[in-house]
Design a protein around this motif. Sequence first.
Motif, PDB file in Angstrom:
ATOM      1  N   CYS A 181      56.085  71.813  15.951  1.00 35.86           N
ATOM      2  CA  CYS A 181      55.300  72.929  16.502  1.00 35.86           C
ATOM      3  C   CYS A 181      53.950  72.456  17.023  1.00 35.86           C
ATOM      4  O   CYS A 181      53.461  72.933  18.061  1.00 35.86           O
ATOM      5  N   GLN A 184      54.557  70.802  20.328  1.00 35.02           N
ATOM      6  CA  GLN A 184      54.793  71.830  21.348  1.00 35.02           C
ATOM      7  C   GLN A 184      53.472  72.415  21.821  1.00 35.02           C
ATOM      8  O   GLN A 184      53.271  72.642  23.024  1.00 35.02           O
ATOM      9  N   GLN A 187      51.855  70.546  24.478  1.00 38.64           N
ATOM     10  CA  GLN A 187      52.716  70.373  25.652  1.00 38.64           C
ATOM     11  C   GLN A 187      53.447  69.034  25.653  1.00 38.64           C
ATOM     12  O   GLN A 187      53.769  68.484  26.712  1.00 38.64           O
ATOM     13  N   ASN A 189      56.634  68.326  24.889  1.00 35.42           N
ATOM     14  CA  ASN A 189      57.893  68.983  24.552  1.00 35.42           C
ATOM     15  C   ASN A 189      59.008  68.016  24.174  1.00 35.42           C
ATOM     16  O   ASN A 189      59.836  68.330  23.308  1.00 35.42           O
ATOM     17  N   ALA A 192      58.433  67.089  20.662  1.00 36.95           N
ATOM     18  CA  ALA A 192      58.708  68.245  19.807  1.00 36.95           C
ATOM     19  C   ALA A 192      60.206  68.419  19.608  1.00 36.95           C
ATOM     20  O   ALA A 192      60.681  68.694  18.500  1.00 36.95           O
ATOM     21  N   ARG A 193      60.959  68.232  20.673  1.00 32.96           N
ATOM     22  CA  ARG A 193      62.410  68.352  20.588  1.00 32.96           C
ATOM     23  C   ARG A 193      62.983  67.299  19.647  1.00 32.96           C
ATOM     24  O   ARG A 193      63.885  67.575  18.843  1.00 32.96           O
ATOM     25  N   LEU A 228      61.871  75.547  23.752  1.00 34.40           N
ATOM     26  CA  LEU A 228      61.390  74.391  24.512  1.00 34.40           C
ATOM     27  C   LEU A 228      62.107  74.315  25.859  1.00 34.40           C
ATOM     28  O   LEU A 228      63.323  74.544  25.952  1.00 34.40           O
TER      29      LEU A 228
END
Length: 230
Positions: A181, A184, A187, A189, A192-193, A228
């Motif tokens: 989180c 994310q 930015q 991503n 984050a994924r 996402l």
Amino acid sequence: MGSLLNIFYPWGIILQGLAIFHFIRRRPDTYWLWIILFGGGLGAAVYIVAEVLPDTGLLRQSFKVFPRRRRIYEELADLYLEEGKFAQARDCYDKSISSRTDSPDPFYRRAIAAIGMGDFVAAVPDLERVVSHDPKYDFQRAAGLLAQAYANTGQPDRAEALFREVTRTSTLSETYYNFACFLQSQQRNAEAREWAQRILAKKPTMPGYLKRRERPWFRKANGLLKRLPA
């Protein structure tokens, strides 16, 4: 006899005064009053040995009231925390904590309650205290929560550094999810994924009871992946 009275004087009068004061406060059997009054210093001394000194045990017990009361507040706070009643839990932890508290646990749990209320600012000093006491406290969950608190109080550099440090050895899904989180929010991503997928990657090899315990984090990780961008 006269020499004996001289030895007691003036202590006999003082002992009588102390004995009478205790008698008025405690109200033991009436015959003690006659022993004090007519027995002089010796009678007062007998009364003190028989009635006053045993009360010192009660005095010692009274000093135990505060630690016992603190434990009661902590146990009540733990119940509130388990039920998700974070405001009541934090209030009880406030009452249980004193300047003489050397255990990190009430500070840690008060921080969890604060996070549950979204009050990350209040959580930071408590978690810093816990982590400085023991960096691996609660299987490094405390450090992971401190990283989350940093992330939510405008301290991204400290948050990322601590997340990186903790996730080198910790495999807590909560920490992975909070790190995802945070990434994310920055930015980032793709990263984050990756951290969300690490949570789901544990699922196939987990025994059934762990899968049930981790189910909320699997749902959260799936939800984050859906949010996402592809």
